[in-house]
Design a protein around this motif. Structure first.
Motif, short mmCIF file in Angstrom:
data_model
loop_
_atom_site.label_atom_id
_atom_site.label_comp_id
_atom_site.label_asym_id
_atom_site.label_seq_id
_atom_site.Cartn_x
_atom_site.Cartn_y
_atom_site.Cartn_z
N UNK A 236 1.96 6.67 -6.86
CA UNK A 236 0.72 7.82 -7.15
C UNK A 236 1.47 9.27 -6.83
N UNK A 237 2.28 9.25 -5.95
CA UNK A 237 2.96 10.75 -5.65
C UNK A 237 3.92 11.01 -6.64
N UNK A 238 4.62 10.05 -7.13
CA UNK A 238 5.46 10.23 -8.16
C UNK A 238 4.77 10.88 -9.49
N UNK A 239 3.60 10.45 -9.66
CA UNK A 239 2.68 10.81 -10.97
C UNK A 239 2.38 12.46 -10.72
N UNK B 6 8.32 10.36 1.02
CA UNK B 6 8.56 10.64 -0.41
C UNK B 6 9.49 11.83 -0.32
N UNK B 7 9.01 12.92 0.61
CA UNK B 7 9.75 14.24 0.34
C UNK B 7 10.50 14.76 1.48
N UNK B 8 10.85 13.94 2.48
CA UNK B 8 11.69 14.33 3.70
C UNK B 8 10.99 15.08 4.71
N UNK C 233 0.84 -1.24 -0.10
CA UNK C 233 -0.12 0.24 0.10
C UNK C 233 0.76 1.37 0.13
N UNK C 234 1.90 1.08 0.74
CA UNK C 234 2.70 2.44 0.90
C UNK C 234 3.78 2.65 -0.55
N UNK C 235 4.04 1.36 -1.05
CA UNK C 235 4.69 1.81 -2.33
C UNK C 235 3.66 2.31 -3.44
N UNK C 236 2.39 1.83 -3.50
CA UNK C 236 1.45 2.39 -4.32
C UNK C 236 1.26 3.74 -4.29
N UNK C 237 1.04 4.07 -2.64
CA UNK C 237 1.10 5.53 -2.60
C UNK C 237 2.06 6.51 -3.04
N UNK D 232 -1.84 10.54 8.76
CA UNK D 232 -1.64 9.41 8.01
C UNK D 232 -1.05 9.89 6.59
N UNK D 233 -1.74 10.71 5.97
CA UNK D 233 -1.27 11.33 4.77
C UNK D 233 -0.03 11.78 4.81
N UNK D 234 0.39 12.54 5.90
CA UNK D 234 1.43 13.44 6.30
C UNK D 234 2.73 12.46 6.31
N UNK D 235 2.38 11.34 7.14
CA UNK D 235 3.69 10.45 7.35
C UNK D 235 4.06 9.82 5.70
N UNK D 236 3.10 9.25 5.10
CA UNK D 236 3.33 8.94 3.68
C UNK D 236 4.27 9.99 2.75
N UNK D 237 4.05 11.42 2.96
CA UNK D 237 4.39 12.55 2.27
C UNK D 237 5.64 12.46 2.82
N UNK D 238 6.09 12.47 4.02
CA UNK D 238 7.57 12.47 4.58
C UNK D 238 8.47 11.40 4.01
#
Length: 347
Positions: A19-22, A66-68, A12-16, A58-64
């Motif tokens: 999507x962020x890369x796109x 990807x972006x730090x 799930x995290x990899x899929x997210x 939860x969304x913020x942790x995923x963004x971290x």
């Protein structure tokens, strides 16, 4: 089983992250994407009346991931502001309940403004004295709790929940609960002292232009709380009166929107196919983002509808888009909350 659970979470995290890369490639850079996310996050947090930030965290942790952490620092502070607001508001309301009968009717999102998007502009409006008294009492307690800090109110933001005694078409007075913007609450509050007001009088009391009074009073016209006695007074602003049963029944079923344009103004029969295409884009956006303000829908339509591969170029004005959104709301597909956020109607 635990191994399978961890594997599913990783997928799930990899899929997210994919999507962020796109999305980053669509926006063109990491910085532009993060700035756009901050604006969207601000809209969601300010519309969050129960201070629940679990999904945003939860969304913020995923963004971290990807972006730090550094890139998402401002978003982290925005969410922390919302969590802190819940504790502060609960504390102040408890104190005011002990000091005055009924306590406080004010909830507040208390933000560190330098970390929030610059779209939060202050409008110099003057609230009705009764509303301002509630805000002042809250501010006083905050100043004692957080000395030497003080509150500066964004008077144009927020939601006010009112109970109004309204004379309806059958001649019966009924109590209606209405959620509205602070400026709309201030406007209708002035009709407690007098059942008739001119637009110029209201503009002077609240310190706003007459044109803005006319635009915001449309909300109360649409709710049949007031009627227009005269479209233009001597100085051109119009006269409003609390609606009687006879006036209520005489009013037209077609009420213009608050920009003075009919809901059908977005396009006639020749544009029906084009409207359907844009409506499908809007529904898709709201399925993904849940709630969006008009200006965000407008910007995203310009991005996606004009990205190529479509026979329908998007060249509408925000005013024309507002008419389409109202039409979709009238058809039961969308609904607009008191803070101006559009969302799909749950079925």
């Amino acid at each position: 089983n635990n191994t399978n659970g961890r594997s599913n979470n990783n997928n799930n995290n990899n899929n997210a992250l994919d999507i962020l890369s796109i999305l980053v490639s669509i926006y063109g850079s990491k910085e532009l994407f993060v700035d756009e996310y901050r604006i969207m996050l601000a809209d969601k947090l300010l519309a969050n009346l129960d201070y629940n930030t679990d999904k945003e965290l939860h969304t913020l942790e995923l963004l971290k991931l990807r972006f730090g952490d550094a890139s998402m620092r401002q978003c982290e502070i925005m969410i922390k502001d919302t969590d802190d607001s819940k504790r502060i508001v609960t504390n102040i309301q408890s104190t005011l309940r002990q000091k005055q009968q009924g306590g406080s009717v004010v909830d507040a999102a208390i933000i560190s403004h330098i970390f929030w998007p610059s779209i939060l502009q202050q409008d110099a409006i003057q609230h009705h004295p009764r509303i301002q008294a509630e805000l002042d009492a809250f501010s006083t307690e905050y100043g004692q709790l957080k000395n030497p800090r003080r509150l500066v109110w964004y008077n144009q933001l927020g939601t006010v929940q009112l109970e109004l005694d309204v004379l309806e078409a059958d001649g019966v007075v009924r109590t209606k609960e209405v959620s509205c913007a602070p400026l709309q609450a201030t406007l209708i509050s002035y009709f407690e002292e007098s059942s008739t007001r001119t637009a110029e009088e209201l503009a002077q009391l609240i310190a706003i232009p007459v044109t803005l009074v006319q635009k915001r009073m449309q909300f109360w016209l649409n709710h049949r709380v007031v009627v227009v006695l005269l479209q233009q007074s001597v100085s051109g602003g119009g006269i409003y009166q609390l609606a009687s049963a006879q006036q209520w029944s005489d009013e037209s079923d077609v009420v213009p929107d608050d920009d003075g344009e009919s809901p059908s103004g977005f396009g006639g029969n020749n544009d029906a196919e084009q409207d359907d295409v844009f409506a499908s884009y809007i529904v898709g956006m709201l399925k993904r983002y849940k709630e969006l303000p008009l200006h965000r829908i407008h910007e995203m339509l310009k991005m996606f509808a004009n990205s190529g591969g479509s026979d329908h170029a998007y060249n509408k004005t925000p005013r024309q888009l507002s008419s389409l959104l109202q039409k979709l709301s009238k058809d039961g597909k969308l609904e607009c909350g008191p803070t101006g956020l559009y969302k799909l109607v749950e079925k």
